[in-house]
Design a protein around this motif. Structure first.
Motif, PDB file in Angstrom:
ATOM      1  N   SER A 143       0.841  -1.189   0.000  1.00  0.00           N
ATOM      2  CA  SER A 143       0.000   0.000   0.000  1.00  0.00           C
ATOM      3  C   SER A 143       0.877   1.240   0.000  1.00  0.00           C
ATOM      4  O   SER A 143       1.712   1.406   0.889  1.00  0.00           O
ATOM      5  CB  SER A 143      -0.899   0.023   1.241  1.00  0.00           C
ATOM      6  OG  SER A 143      -1.684  -1.152   1.308  1.00  0.00           O
ATOM      7  N   ILE A 154      -3.098   6.039  -5.858  1.00  0.00           N
ATOM      8  CA  ILE A 154      -3.303   5.303  -4.615  1.00  0.00           C
ATOM      9  C   ILE A 154      -3.274   3.809  -4.888  1.00  0.00           C
ATOM     10  O   ILE A 154      -4.073   3.313  -5.691  1.00  0.00           O
ATOM     11  CB  ILE A 154      -4.661   5.682  -3.990  1.00  0.00           C
ATOM     12  CG1 ILE A 154      -4.731   7.193  -3.767  1.00  0.00           C
ATOM     13  CG2 ILE A 154      -4.904   4.917  -2.706  1.00  0.00           C
ATOM     14  CD1 ILE A 154      -6.132   7.682  -3.407  1.00  0.00           C
ATOM     15  N   ILE A 182      -3.589   0.171  -2.985  1.00  0.00           N
ATOM     16  CA  ILE A 182      -3.992  -0.475  -1.744  1.00  0.00           C
ATOM     17  C   ILE A 182      -3.890  -1.979  -1.920  1.00  0.00           C
ATOM     18  O   ILE A 182      -4.521  -2.538  -2.820  1.00  0.00           O
ATOM     19  CB  ILE A 182      -5.451  -0.110  -1.400  1.00  0.00           C
ATOM     20  CG1 ILE A 182      -5.555   1.381  -1.105  1.00  0.00           C
ATOM     21  CG2 ILE A 182      -5.962  -0.938  -0.247  1.00  0.00           C
ATOM     22  CD1 ILE A 182      -6.978   1.859  -0.971  1.00  0.00           C
ATOM     23  N   TYR A 240      -6.320   1.954  -6.605  1.00  0.00           N
ATOM     24  CA  TYR A 240      -7.644   2.408  -6.178  1.00  0.00           C
ATOM     25  C   TYR A 240      -8.068   3.562  -7.056  1.00  0.00           C
ATOM     26  O   TYR A 240      -7.411   4.588  -7.111  1.00  0.00           O
ATOM     27  CB  TYR A 240      -7.628   2.823  -4.710  1.00  0.00           C
ATOM     28  CG  TYR A 240      -8.948   3.411  -4.291  1.00  0.00           C
ATOM     29  CD1 TYR A 240     -10.094   2.623  -4.295  1.00  0.00           C
ATOM     30  CD2 TYR A 240      -9.085   4.745  -3.948  1.00  0.00           C
ATOM     31  CE1 TYR A 240     -11.325   3.146  -3.956  1.00  0.00           C
ATOM     32  CE2 TYR A 240     -10.303   5.283  -3.604  1.00  0.00           C
ATOM     33  CZ  TYR A 240     -11.415   4.473  -3.615  1.00  0.00           C
ATOM     34  OH  TYR A 240     -12.644   4.999  -3.282  1.00  0.00           O
ATOM     35  N   ARG A 241      -9.180   3.386  -7.763  1.00  0.00           N
ATOM     36  CA  ARG A 241      -9.597   4.376  -8.749  1.00  0.00           C
ATOM     37  C   ARG A 241     -10.759   5.239  -8.267  1.00  0.00           C
ATOM     38  O   ARG A 241     -11.102   6.232  -8.896  1.00  0.00           O
ATOM     39  CB  ARG A 241     -10.027   3.687 -10.044  1.00  0.00           C
ATOM     40  CG  ARG A 241      -9.066   2.621 -10.527  1.00  0.00           C
ATOM     41  CD  ARG A 241      -9.467   2.048 -11.874  1.00  0.00           C
ATOM     42  NE  ARG A 241      -9.308   3.022 -12.902  1.00  0.00           N
ATOM     43  CZ  ARG A 241     -10.282   3.746 -13.438  1.00  0.00           C
ATOM     44  NH1 ARG A 241     -11.526   3.556 -13.042  1.00  0.00           N
ATOM     45  NH2 ARG A 241     -10.040   4.633 -14.350  1.00  0.00           N
ATOM     46  N   GLY A 242     -11.390   4.855  -7.168  1.00  0.00           N
ATOM     47  CA  GLY A 242     -12.570   5.581  -6.717  1.00  0.00           C
ATOM     48  C   GLY A 242     -13.800   5.122  -7.461  1.00  0.00           C
ATOM     49  O   GLY A 242     -13.713   4.352  -8.421  1.00  0.00           O
ATOM     50  N   ALA A 289     -10.322   9.153  -8.106  1.00  0.00           N
ATOM     51  CA  ALA A 289      -9.581   9.202  -6.847  1.00  0.00           C
ATOM     52  C   ALA A 289      -8.196   9.810  -7.062  1.00  0.00           C
ATOM     53  O   ALA A 289      -7.649   9.739  -8.158  1.00  0.00           O
ATOM     54  CB  ALA A 289      -9.449   7.808  -6.258  1.00  0.00           C
ATOM     55  N   GLY A 290      -7.660  10.400  -6.015  1.00  0.00           N
ATOM     56  CA  GLY A 290      -6.303  10.915  -6.077  1.00  0.00           C
ATOM     57  C   GLY A 290      -6.174  12.339  -6.592  1.00  0.00           C
ATOM     58  O   GLY A 290      -5.079  12.799  -6.862  1.00  0.00           O
ATOM     59  N   GLU A 291      -7.285  13.022  -6.715  1.00  0.00           N
ATOM     60  CA  GLU A 291      -7.234  14.405  -7.210  1.00  0.00           C
ATOM     61  C   GLU A 291      -6.805  15.350  -6.098  1.00  0.00           C
ATOM     62  O   GLU A 291      -7.515  16.317  -5.775  1.00  0.00           O
ATOM     63  CB  GLU A 291      -8.603  14.827  -7.743  1.00  0.00           C
ATOM     64  CG  GLU A 291      -8.909  14.321  -9.131  1.00  0.00           C
ATOM     65  CD  GLU A 291      -8.115  15.036 -10.223  1.00  0.00           C
ATOM     66  OE1 GLU A 291      -7.296  15.906  -9.891  1.00  0.00           O
ATOM     67  OE2 GLU A 291      -8.328  14.684 -11.399  1.00  0.00           O
ATOM     68  N   VAL A 318      -3.607  13.816   3.590  1.00  0.00           N
ATOM     69  CA  VAL A 318      -3.878  12.602   2.813  1.00  0.00           C
ATOM     70  C   VAL A 318      -3.390  11.370   3.571  1.00  0.00           C
ATOM     71  O   VAL A 318      -4.055  10.326   3.586  1.00  0.00           O
ATOM     72  CB  VAL A 318      -3.204  12.692   1.428  1.00  0.00           C
ATOM     73  CG1 VAL A 318      -3.400  11.405   0.647  1.00  0.00           C
ATOM     74  CG2 VAL A 318      -3.769  13.867   0.640  1.00  0.00           C
ATOM     75  N   LEU A 346      -5.515   8.119   4.590  1.00  0.00           N
ATOM     76  CA  LEU A 346      -5.305   6.821   3.940  1.00  0.00           C
ATOM     77  C   LEU A 346      -4.354   5.875   4.674  1.00  0.00           C
ATOM     78  O   LEU A 346      -4.361   4.681   4.403  1.00  0.00           O
ATOM     79  CB  LEU A 346      -4.784   7.039   2.523  1.00  0.00           C
ATOM     80  CG  LEU A 346      -5.832   7.543   1.538  1.00  0.00           C
ATOM     81  CD1 LEU A 346      -5.185   7.930   0.227  1.00  0.00           C
ATOM     82  CD2 LEU A 346      -6.875   6.446   1.296  1.00  0.00           C
ATOM     83  N   PRO A 400      -1.019   5.146   4.441  1.00  0.00           N
ATOM     84  CA  PRO A 400      -0.229   4.281   3.567  1.00  0.00           C
ATOM     85  C   PRO A 400       1.051   3.835   4.254  1.00  0.00           C
ATOM     86  O   PRO A 400       1.440   4.395   5.280  1.00  0.00           O
ATOM     87  CB  PRO A 400       0.103   5.195   2.392  1.00  0.00           C
ATOM     88  CG  PRO A 400       0.221   6.544   3.028  1.00  0.00           C
ATOM     89  CD  PRO A 400      -0.814   6.572   4.145  1.00  0.00           C
TER      90      PRO A 400
END
Lengths: 400, 400
Positions: B202, B216, B218, B223-225, B230-232, B310, B314, B316
């Motif tokens: 991760s 991201i 995981i 992970y795309r949302g 995701a990740g914006e 972030v 999350l 990570p």
DNA sequence: GTGGCTTTATTTAGTCCCAAAGTATCTATC
DNA sequence: GATAGATACTTTGGGACTAAATAAAGCCAC
């Protein structure tokens, strides 16, 4: 030699769990819900019917085809115990499979006591004894990071606990499966089984209360982060030199709009008296005090800004708001709604949020949902304790 | 009747993909790496050996037991094409299975042209033709949201594209599998196959460049949302009434420290002249200009604050920094390091970040990694295009 | 009503992957 | 140089799940 032996026989458990939490369903519905083939459902339910764990109920008026035959769980009375630990009390509930609370109690608790874990064990032992043979397990919600739901070792500054072996200790004391999880995450799991999770696969559960928290569910699975600490949005930095936070950092969201911060602001602005609680602030706002309403609206605006950032990061389908502070949501929303929208990129402005109902049992109910959701755990996050719960589900059903 | 027919035969493909990207490995290593049983590896490799797709190489000095026998891919020359689309050019590379770039080119490109997608197709067709029969597929990185890697419909304000059917169009034009993904996510996928993902499950990949982005990963999966957005993190609100952002909102991280914002600040502070680029700012800082260094350090400090948020969200294992702006990281870091640490809760201060190397090909290389990583896709995110890539891997291997 | 159409459930044949137990081949140690 | 111990690989016998085909049982239209 099962294909996923460590996880136990997953399909039968999921079927039982699904029937338990959702009530009677047809085989076809089960197949769709669990994303398995109808053939497997037939096979599995055949076995469950033969073992007497499940029985066939009435037919259902057809929708233009062969009518569905509903399957229902045979037993009644099965359930789980949920406990929410706070700095001064423990709330305990017993919850039936269908999510209904049939007993709840609150016990004073001192987490700083040297024998706090023993005290917690004793307290729960009494509850466990009352449901002998009808209990799938015990779920515990903790305000802190839990390293793994399975192992249940806890890092909770609020309680003064560090590497507290909550799971191990309670397992030894109670002799039933024990699942431990961060308290906000338990709410997210409860939504998975009984709430928004029935319609959405990916969502956030944001809580307003003593602190500000967030549970993250992705494709039906709770996201815990690498070290069990995901969702700590209460400590997102909102300002460079903001107020000091209990966590040791500065300018955290929680230091701005957590319960203590709200009370401090309200006192400063002379809305409530020194020592009065957040309830007084809520009452003043409800009574029409413009300054009180403003304090809450400002908090809402900041929450909206913070959540906009989280939504940009995670791109969820929907955000659910929960927590004891939600009773004053009307006042928060005045600031939240415009702020949330304004700080979202236009393409993300469709992200909806909704307010779930709240009552005092909800925390403990969430903890119980940990147990009731474990039959559906496909990721193995619940570990051996999850397997034990599934075993108990098999064993206990059908005995009535 | 395979168990996961939609995903194709996953294990053989993963083995081939693993051997391709990592080089020769023993059966035991393969089993550990893919988390499958040694028995399955024996079965699978037996078939692959029989079909001539894989061959047995030398033994390896034992470590106290039976010596391992290395398995290697038979064919050579297999690879993928990666393309990165920007507002004024397209970078194209051809990448071998092991991640080495063996040809790269840059082509002018006008995304606003009515036939932009056709132009892109033509441009890539030439590259595809040169690798007839040796090509697993084409990966495309786009600065925008892609609804599904499989379908490849794109929302990219930077390019002026809305619901552009990039995937469909290129598939028709090229006749090979095409995977489309957000550009930052392609870097995250590349790290998965060739970088940090070998050691960590991760992680976040943060990029500094024209904009600020984040990929991201995981548990080994991108992970795309819910909607591929995701990740914006470039649009996380950092201030209430900050500068206007291209996205239409205000105070976004990117509006503060994106390339355009840095240039504007540098001009205001007279570090560089009107119209000079960020390179001039970097040069000035490198040359010892204190104000220039300060501009970059301030940007670093804000990035640190944002990433702290972030990380709280999350949790990570590690954060990797990338992007064309990374060349000036020395100056960013002066602000970043203290800010990142300072805004993390104490329990999270162990979260490490590291700087990966950067060169101009990296974006396109990431796009190619989309294709090279698809054999490992267990989640089905690459859809039918992923299956096609796997088929080609089977078909093309061993022909040499 | 009688033949389509739809939805539900079951049967069948087969694939995938695994656990357990067995085999092979090396190092370490006395 | 045996014996023990470690590591790598194979063989065997299933179990879990599936796709496809089939059966069952209703609706609808003409």
């Amino acid at each position: 030699m099962p294909a996923q032996p460590a996880r136990g026989d997953l399909v039968p458990s999921s079927v039982l769990g699904l029937l338990g939490t959702r009530g009677p369903l047809s085989r076809a519905q089960i197949a769709r819900e669990l994303a398995i083939s109808p053939a497997t459902v037939t096979q599995t339910t055949k076995a469950l019917l033969a073992r007497g764990l499940v029985r066939e109920l009435d037919q259902v008026p057809s929708l233009g085809g062969r009518p569905a035959r509903l399957l229902g769980l045979v037993s009644t009375g099965l359930g789980a115990i949920g406990a929410k630990v706070t700095a001064d009390h423990v709330a305990v509930v017993h919850v039936a499979l269908d999510g209904s609370v049939d007993r709840s109690s609150v016990h004073p608790f001192d987490p700083d006591a040297p024998d706090a874990l023993d005290a917690l064990g004793n307290l729960l032992r009494a509850a466990v004894r009352d449901y002998e043979g009808q209990l799938l397990g015990v779920g515990v919600g903790i305000p802190g990071a839990v390293d793994g739901q399975a192992s249940g070792s806890v890092e909770a500054p609020t309680l003064g606990w560090s590497e507290a072996p909550v799971g191990r200790s309670l397992r030894a004391a109670l002799g039933v499966p024990v699942l431990v999880e961060n308290d906000v995450n338990t709410l997210a799991v409860a939504e998975r089984v009984y709430g928004i999770g029935r319609e959405h696969g990916s969502y956030l559960v944001a809580t307003i209360g003593r602190g500000i928290g967030c549970g993250i569910v992705i494709d039906g699975a709770l996201y815990r982060g690498a070290f069990g600490g995901a969702g700590e949005i209460g400590h997102i930095p909102m300002s460079v030199d903001g107020p000091e936070c209990a966590c040791g950092s500065r300018g955290c969201l929680e230091a701005h709009i957590g319960q203590a911060a709200l009370e401090r602001t309200a006192v400063e602005r002379r809305v409530i008296g020194e020592g009065a609680g957040v309830e007084a602030l809520h009452a003043a706002a409800d009574a029409g005090d413009a300054v009180a309403a403003e304090v809450l609206a400002e908090a809402g605006a900041m929450l909206g800004r913070a959540l906009a950032g989280v939504v940009h990061t995670l791109d969820p389908e929907v955000v659910v708001m929960l927590g004891e502070g939600i009773s004053a949501w009307r006042h928060w929303e005045a600031g939240f709604a415009p702020s949330f929208r304004r700080h979202l990129m236009p393409s993300r402005r469709g992200t909806s949020y909704l307010i779930d109902s709240w009552d005092e049992d909800k925390w403990a109910l969430g903890a119980a949902a940990l147990v009731l959701a474990s039959p559906f755990d496909q990721t193995g996050a619940t570990g051996d304790q999850g397997s034990l719960v599934r075993e108990r589900l098999h064993a206990a059903t059908g005995q009535a």
